[in-house]
Design an enzyme around this catalytic site. Structure first.
Site, mmCIF file in Angstrom:
data_model
loop_
_atom_site.group_PDB
_atom_site.id
_atom_site.type_symbol
_atom_site.label_atom_id
_atom_site.label_comp_id
_atom_site.label_asym_id
_atom_site.label_seq_id
_atom_site.Cartn_x
_atom_site.Cartn_y
_atom_site.Cartn_z
ATOM 1 N N ASP A 13 43.101 37.304 35.638
ATOM 2 C CA ASP A 13 42.720 36.144 36.434
ATOM 3 C C ASP A 13 41.459 36.311 37.272
ATOM 4 O OD1 ASP A 13 44.930 34.651 35.555
ATOM 5 O OD2 ASP A 13 46.226 35.596 37.026
ATOM 6 N N CYS A 14 40.874 37.491 37.332
ATOM 7 C CA CYS A 14 39.700 37.655 38.183
ATOM 8 C C CYS A 14 38.841 38.802 37.668
ATOM 9 C CB CYS A 14 40.113 37.910 39.637
ATOM 10 S SG CYS A 14 40.998 39.464 39.880
ATOM 11 N N CYS A 366 42.921 45.262 51.380
ATOM 12 C CA CYS A 366 42.716 44.965 49.963
ATOM 13 C C CYS A 366 41.598 43.926 49.804
ATOM 14 C CB CYS A 366 44.004 44.441 49.352
ATOM 15 S SG CYS A 366 43.783 43.898 47.659
ATOM 16 N N CYS A 368 40.867 41.778 47.476
ATOM 17 C CA CYS A 368 41.076 40.731 46.459
ATOM 18 C C CYS A 368 40.334 39.446 46.801
ATOM 19 C CB CYS A 368 42.564 40.435 46.304
ATOM 20 S SG CYS A 368 43.438 41.654 45.320
ATOM 21 N N ASP A 410 8.555 18.000 31.824
ATOM 22 C CA ASP A 410 7.803 17.513 30.676
ATOM 23 C C ASP A 410 7.859 15.987 30.694
ATOM 24 O OD1 ASP A 410 6.518 17.567 28.096
ATOM 25 O OD2 ASP A 410 8.473 17.043 27.261
#
Length: 714
Positions: A13-14, A366, A368, A410
């Protein structure tokens, strides 16, 4: 021969998870290259086919606590990675059926039982239910910590959690140990759910393409898998059906809802010759569509592939935080040890009190929330942008876009419709208007340039001569040999340089250019005709320039067109301009403008590719060529110039979100580090602060998803 194996990795997940997996696999002998994509949950490993090594890969990742789903191996010499496995991934099971959900349910039930029976037990046994709840809930955490330690990664959240919980049990803080394990499992679950929500925007793209298509076979149709369609085949799309492949309409004119792909909320009218996207919805009449790209290379597959590539292009802020966390974690462990042993040893303080405070430091320390603060925001921004047809190739591009000072655009096909029409054909020799047009159309027939297409359209119905050979000269024009005669179509300036345009024709050219027209000269040994074309500005071009100005950005038009035409367009839009630029001169202009600060270049053609590459951020817009798309750092799928300031707004909002996340993560940790050392907060508050910070950071990042919904509805 090396083969590339690919897996879907559930539970990753990370970036911290990805780093854990990558670090473990890189230690395995026989593996040549490892790529990990946490956002798309993909793992790619290049190796010489070896069943033992493949089994070691599976076992290592499984031991780290993740679930693998295999896909077919690929030869590394091919470039067919599409991201389809991710996008077509089966719907996820309810949260309570996953490993994290089961852990939350188990620890929660055990904790509830422990509190229910504690008053019924003798005092000596009252800690046992809590100890049992703690140890049972801790088992999967210990397994992950041990697996990470075994591959040389001692400083993981699982390791810190294990030390804190076991230490709390040892000093008699049994109830808190059980509560900490439960809160940790809740935090892991919430983090996974929040990150998965950000993935849904990309995952949903893969579900837009129908699984089958109606393929024309002779006079009938046959239903075939959409994945087996090949370029050149013709499919039929009934009203209400989704288009099964990128292609070009052969017959039928009606509304096509492209909102699933580009975010364009209003259906657009498409007819013969118009390109359509896979996943778009045919809203009105039956269409015959010739397939232009295989499934592996359609627009949606390319979007998903860009998202995967984006994970490799990490923002400088994210790279700094990764470096910071590498020494931050060992420092926190060291500080925790000092807090736990120094006061008792030197000041004769109570061991249980200071060990407890040291364990609290482990939990609050931690990183996280800090580590996820940047990738969570970047993932949400990528998802929000993809919903609106704004593709950004990673965090580095987002950060660079947020710092832009100047936007160079452009003209043809970017600020203008890109569909000029021939307004005048003025013959200069003994050739009729139709003869000049047929020769010019024959020369331009294979070109994709908007001016060339306009000439071909004007010559519709005329018999075109055969072209024996032809060559495009970038920034100048096109040459071709017809019946042994060399013809050229170029600007008046280049025609004059070739010595075929007499000075007496200058007033006539100037008059056409003053009207905002572009003049092309058809010539052989002498000038044969002037072909004047006009390309009107897009309806939203002026609004886009005004919005860029409100954002504090300077806009400048860079074009190869003549100065008079460029001046007319620039004056109507309120922008500066530089005209008559060859590709190398556009490149030099970008280099010069870059000295004043970061610059964005927006374009759609082959001639723009060098400038797109040179700019701090290159953006390919609309139906830009594949060269421009591959060269650019970002892409805008719909032909809307106001998406350029939207791209800047999205980047700036993402960087604000990142700063908020980092401040939130560091602020909470700094506060609780102090309160933990002072004994004001304990273990359960420490884990709540850590979990809370992670969830708050993720939820804050998810706010970026609303930008996609709001803009898509405007």
């Amino acid at each position: 021969m090396l083969e590339r194996y690919e897996w879907l990795v559930s539970g990753m997940d990370c970036q911290a998870c990805g780093a854990k997996v990558q670090g473990a696999l890189e230690r395995i002998s026989g593996i040549q290259h490892v790529e990990v994509f946490p956002f798309t949950q993909k793992l790619r490993v290049s190796l010489n086919p070896n069943p033992h090594v493949i089994e070691m890969v599976k076992q290592t990742v499984t031991d780290l606590g993740y679930t693998l789903t295999s896909t077919a191996p690929e030869n590394v010499s091919t470039e067919t990675v599409t991201g389809d496995d991710f996008s077509q991934k089966k719907a996820k099971s309810p949260w309570y059926k996953g490993e994290k959900g089961r852990l939350v349910a188990t620890t929660g039930i055990l904790l509830a039982i422990a509190w229910s029976v504690v008053s019924l037990l003798p005092e000596y046994f009252r800690d046992w239910p809590f100890a049992a709840a703690c140890l049972i809930g801790l088992l999967p955490v210990v397994r992950k910590a041990w697996a990470a330690l075994w591959v040389g990664q001692p400083f993981t959240i699982e390791a810190l959690m294990t030390i804190a919980a076991v230490g709390a049990l040892a000093i008699g803080a049994v109830q808190e140990a059980a509560l900490v394990v439960f809160l940790f499992s809740v935090g892991e679950l919430l983090e996974g759910l929040a990150v998965d929500h950000a993935r849904n925007g990309i995952r949903a793209l893969g579900k837009l393409i129908p699984t089958t298509a109606l393929l024309e076979v002779g006079e009938t149709t046959q239903e075939v898998p959409a994945s087996q369609l090949v370029p050149g085949e013709v499919i039929r799309v009934r009203p209400g059906d989704r288009i099964a492949a990128d292609g070009t309409i052969l017959s039928g004119t009606g509304g096509v809802d492209e909102s699933p792909v580009t975010g364009e909320s209003v259906p657009v009218t498409r007819g013969p010759g118009d390109a359509v996207f896979a996943g778009a919805i045919n809203t009105e009449v039956s269409l015959r569509v010739q397939v232009a790209r295989a499934a592996a290379d359609n627009t949606i597959a390319r979007i998903i592939r860009l998202v995967e590539q984006a994970e490799e292009s990490r923002a400088p802020t994210e790279r700094f935080i990764d470096r910071f966390s590498r020494w931050y974690m060992p420092s926190i462990v060291g500080l925790s040890v000092i807090v736990a042993i120094v006061p008792p040893l030197l000041l004769a303080q109570a061991w249980p009190v200071w060990i407890y405070r040291g364990l609290s430091l482990l939990l609050i320390g931690c990183p996280c929330a800090l580590v996820i603060s940047v990738p969570a925001a970047v993932a949400s921004a990528l998802s929000a942008g993809a919903r609106r047809g704004l593709l950004l190739k990673g965090g580095a591009v987002i950060e660079a876009t947020a710092k832009i000072k100047t936007v160079a655009l452009d003209k043809t096909g970017t600020l203008t419709m890109g569909h000029p029409d021939v307004t005048d054909v003025i013959t200069l020799a003994d050739m009729s208007e139709n003869e000049c047009l047929s020769v010019a159309a024959a020369i331009e027939n294979t070109s994709s340039h908007p001016l060339a297409k306009a000439i071909v359209r004007k010559a519709s119905g005329l018999v075109l001569p055969n072209v024996e050979s032809g060559q495009a000269i970038p920034g100048k024009g096109v040459t071709a040999t017809i019946e042994g005669q060399l013809y050229t179509i170029a600007s008046p300036r280049h025609a004059a340089q070739d010595g075929v345009l007499p000075p007496s024709s200058a007033p006539q050219v100037h008059a056409l250019e003053e009207e905002g027209k572009t003049v092309a000269v058809l010539y052989a040994e002498r000038a044969l005709a002037f072909i004047a074309l006009r390309d009107e500005p897009r309806a939203d071009a002026g609004a886009a320039i005004r919005e860029l100005r409100l954002l504090g950005l300077t806009s400048i038009i860079l074009t190869g067109d003549n100065k008079r035409t460029a001046a007319a367009i620039a004056a109507s839009l309120g922008a500066d301009f530089e005209a008559e630029l060859l590709p190398e001169q556009k490149l030099a202009a970008i280099q010069k403008l870059s000295t004043k600060g970061p610059i964005m270049m927006v374009g759609d053609g082959i001639n723009d590719a060098p400038a797109l590459k040179q700019a701090s951020v290159g953006v390919a817009i609309g139906s830009g060529t594949d060269v421009a798309l591959e060269t650019a750092d970002a892409a805008i799928l719909r032909d809307r110039v106001t998406d350029v300031p939207d791209l800047v707004r999205l980047a700036r909002a993402t960087m604000r979100n990142i700063r908020q996340n980092v401040s939130l993560a560091l602020g909470l940790k700094a506060a609780f580090l102090v309160t933990s050392i002072l004994g004001i907060t304990g273990l359960w508050l420490a884990i709540m602060a850590d979990t809370g910070a992670t969830v708050l950071v993720t939820l804050n990042a998810l706010r970026l998803l609303r930008m996609g919904r709001q803009s898509a509805s405007t």
